[in-house]
Scaffold this active site. Structure first.
Site, short mmCIF file in Angstrom:
data_model
loop_
_atom_site.label_atom_id
_atom_site.label_comp_id
_atom_site.label_asym_id
_atom_site.label_seq_id
_atom_site.Cartn_x
_atom_site.Cartn_y
_atom_site.Cartn_z
N HIS A 135 11.61 2.81 7.91
CA HIS A 135 11.21 4.09 9.09
C HIS A 135 10.69 3.91 9.69
CE1 HIS A 135 12.12 8.43 10.07
NE2 HIS A 135 11.05 8.73 9.51
N CYS A 136 10.51 4.15 10.92
CA CYS A 136 8.94 3.95 11.32
C CYS A 136 8.21 5.86 12.29
CB CYS A 136 9.09 3.01 12.13
SG CYS A 136 7.51 2.76 14.18
#
Length: 133
Positions: free
Chosen positions: A96-97
């Protein structure tokens, strides 16, 4: 990205010719385009699939295609992982960025890698031009 590149165009690139401006502008536009595409594209989220029948009319077992996700209450296919930030299951979840604000998965991993490449080239270009001034 925007602030750093803007300062570059105003203070540093103004001392150089048109080629420096055009190259910097192309790298900047490429960076913004890949960033926006990565931020607004589907990473491969898994939604509830129809639990119908196979073509031959026999009932299919939903768990034969994957595993049950307790958080999403659905059967996720093989290779899908639950993201605890997005609260969704994503195919081939990489991470998850926080910078793009979503998961990087099967459908947006390529454009995410291009975004990293463009950002790297843009920052290296700015550093080289700033060092020449």
């Amino acid at each position: 990205i925007i602030v750093g590149s803007s300062l570059y165009f105003v203070y540093i690139a103004s001392a150089f010719g048109t080629t420096v401006h055009v190259t910097g502008a192309l790298l900047f536009i490429g960076t913004l385009w890949t960033f926006c595409t990565a931020a607004f594209s589907d990473p491969g989220m898994v939604f509830d699939r129809e639990q119908g029948t196979i073509e031959d009319g026999s009932e299919r077992d939903p768990l034969s295609e994957g595993t049950a996700c307790v958080q999403c209450n659905l059967v996720r296919p093989r290779g899908a992982t639950h993201c605890y930030e997005c609260h969704m299951c994503v195919l081939d979840l990489d991470h998850h960025c926080p910078w793009v604000g979503k998961c990087v998965g099967r459908k947006n991993k390529r454009i995410f890698n291009f975004m990293l490449l463009f950002i790297s080239f843009l920052m290296a270009y700015i550093a080289i031009i700033a060092g020449m001034k």
